[in-house]
Design a protein around this motif. Sequence first.
Motif, PDB file in Angstrom:
ATOM      1  N   SER A   7       7.476-120.139 -43.310  1.00 56.00           N
ATOM      2  CA  SER A   7       7.587-118.856 -42.620  1.00 56.00           C
ATOM      3  C   SER A   7       6.875-118.947 -41.288  1.00 56.00           C
ATOM      4  CB  SER A   7       7.004-117.736 -43.483  1.00 56.00           C
ATOM      5  OG  SER A   7       5.621-117.933 -43.698  1.00 56.00           O
ATOM      6  N   TYR A   8       7.290-118.095 -40.366  1.00 56.24           N
ATOM      7  CA  TYR A   8       6.729-118.205 -39.012  1.00 56.24           C
ATOM      8  C   TYR A   8       6.907-116.929 -38.213  1.00 56.24           C
ATOM      9  CZ  TYR A   8      11.647-118.957 -37.843  1.00 56.24           C
ATOM     10  OH  TYR A   8      13.010-118.812 -37.718  1.00 56.24           O
ATOM     11  N   GLU A  35       2.159-112.035 -39.063  1.00 58.19           N
ATOM     12  CA  GLU A  35       1.769-113.278 -39.722  1.00 58.19           C
ATOM     13  C   GLU A  35       1.276-113.092 -41.150  1.00 58.19           C
ATOM     14  OE1 GLU A  35       1.022-112.319 -36.686  1.00 58.19           O
ATOM     15  OE2 GLU A  35       1.668-113.909 -35.323  1.00 58.19           O
ATOM     16  N   GLY A  38       3.484-113.864 -44.004  1.00 51.81           N
ATOM     17  CA  GLY A  38       3.642-115.272 -44.394  1.00 51.81           C
ATOM     18  C   GLY A  38       2.552-115.734 -45.347  1.00 51.81           C
ATOM     19  N   SER A  42       3.592-117.076 -48.972  1.00 53.60           N
ATOM     20  CA  SER A  42       3.135-118.386 -49.449  1.00 53.60           C
ATOM     21  C   SER A  42       2.556-118.283 -50.856  1.00 53.60           C
ATOM     22  CB  SER A  42       2.072-118.962 -48.503  1.00 53.60           C
ATOM     23  OG  SER A  42       2.610-119.196 -47.215  1.00 53.60           O
ATOM     24  N   LEU A  54       2.963-121.998 -43.310  1.00 51.67           N
ATOM     25  CA  LEU A  54       3.036-120.866 -42.366  1.00 51.67           C
ATOM     26  C   LEU A  54       2.743-121.382 -40.966  1.00 51.67           C
ATOM     27  CD1 LEU A  54       2.969-117.837 -41.486  1.00 51.67           C
ATOM     28  CD2 LEU A  54       0.635-117.721 -42.428  1.00 51.67           C
ATOM     29  N   CYS A  64      -4.105-111.865 -40.022  1.00 54.26           N
ATOM     30  CA  CYS A  64      -4.070-112.385 -41.401  1.00 54.26           C
ATOM     31  C   CYS A  64      -5.333-112.109 -42.209  1.00 54.26           C
ATOM     32  CB  CYS A  64      -3.871-113.902 -41.381  1.00 54.26           C
ATOM     33  SG  CYS A  64      -2.267-114.403 -40.747  1.00 54.26           S
ATOM     34  N   MET A  80      -1.495-123.616 -43.188  1.00 56.35           N
ATOM     35  CA  MET A  80      -1.091-123.004 -41.914  1.00 56.35           C
ATOM     36  C   MET A  80      -1.172-124.035 -40.798  1.00 56.35           C
ATOM     37  SD  MET A  80      -3.216-119.408 -42.052  1.00 56.35           S
ATOM     38  CE  MET A  80      -4.706-120.059 -42.782  1.00 56.35           C
TER      39      MET A  80
END
Lengths: 156, 199
Positions: A7-8, A35, A38, A42, A54, A64, A80
Amino acid sequence: MNVRQVSYVPDAGHSALIRLCDADPEIQSVSLTTEEEGVAMSAGAWLGGQRAALLLQSSGVGNCINMLSLQQETRMPLFMIVTMRGEWGEFNPWQIAMGKSTQSVLEDSGVYVYRADTADDVVANVAAGARFAYQTGRSVAVLIGQRVIGTKNFNK
Amino acid sequence: MTKPNLPMLDRRQVVKRLLRDRGDALAVASLGNPTFDLASAGDSAQNFYLWGAMGGALMVGLGLAQAQPAKRVIVFAGDGEMMMGLGSLGTVAAHGAGNLSVVVIDNELYAETGMQPGHTGRGVDIAGVAAACGFPTAITVRTEEELEKSVDAIMHGTGPVLVTIKVANEPQTVSLPPRDGPYLRSRFREALLGTDAHA
């Protein structure tokens, strides 16, 4: 490495990797609105038996912080890859604050940080960081320095 | 437009009713009352309770649904939780997740923190947002009859499915499931993956 979900929130420094992930039939590639989505995705991937990664820019690390408690408290892996802004040769002053605090914010939140300031470091640190995260159930961020990615300068 | 009746549905009974037909569905609940609703309906290794991580419940569901495409994944989220993760409705709709349903238990309040009013009591329509994002099914349930009609969509409808259920705000007995994170993680993964959970 068998990463099946990526994911991004896009960053120019990740654009080649995002294209590769989008094109890979073995990877579910998910663009996010912010973010921390993500981080949560995860965790869900791990619960379901898959490894996730991520991709984000340093400015997104601040988004985050609370969500990082999910992996921290359940001891699930989080991997990440963070492209840095607000450091080497930055032109945009609004990137400085988060660029300056990215590493300390991550470390204060329980994340293990690996820094890559050369292209060779990127390969070695991504491989080592991913292994550390998935094998030990810890959160890892590989920071890719702005010197590796190159700087933007709209003013020339 | 007529003003809707005050919600009468009991949240614990609603979740219990939905889970009666869960089969091998996997359930994720957001912090606070949705976690207590899920535990109250019957603790199970197929349940994953979030005791924090507010705003992330639907995305945990997406990661799980993508990893387990043959299983139904049902996320139980409070209205405050869903408002905090509103962007995730767009993410889930944009990427599709045919096996993912989200049930918003909507009491229009932050019940856990002292009954402060939430946005959904002031006109914000979460099912409307989900429909605008592109959820193929996005409905609001206010009565027993509507609840019964929604069960099939939640359990078998082409996802992502969102059902907002307006619930009454009566005091509930607190039903606390385990809250040790590594235990909840390993219990869930072992039930789902067998010995691969420890590979």
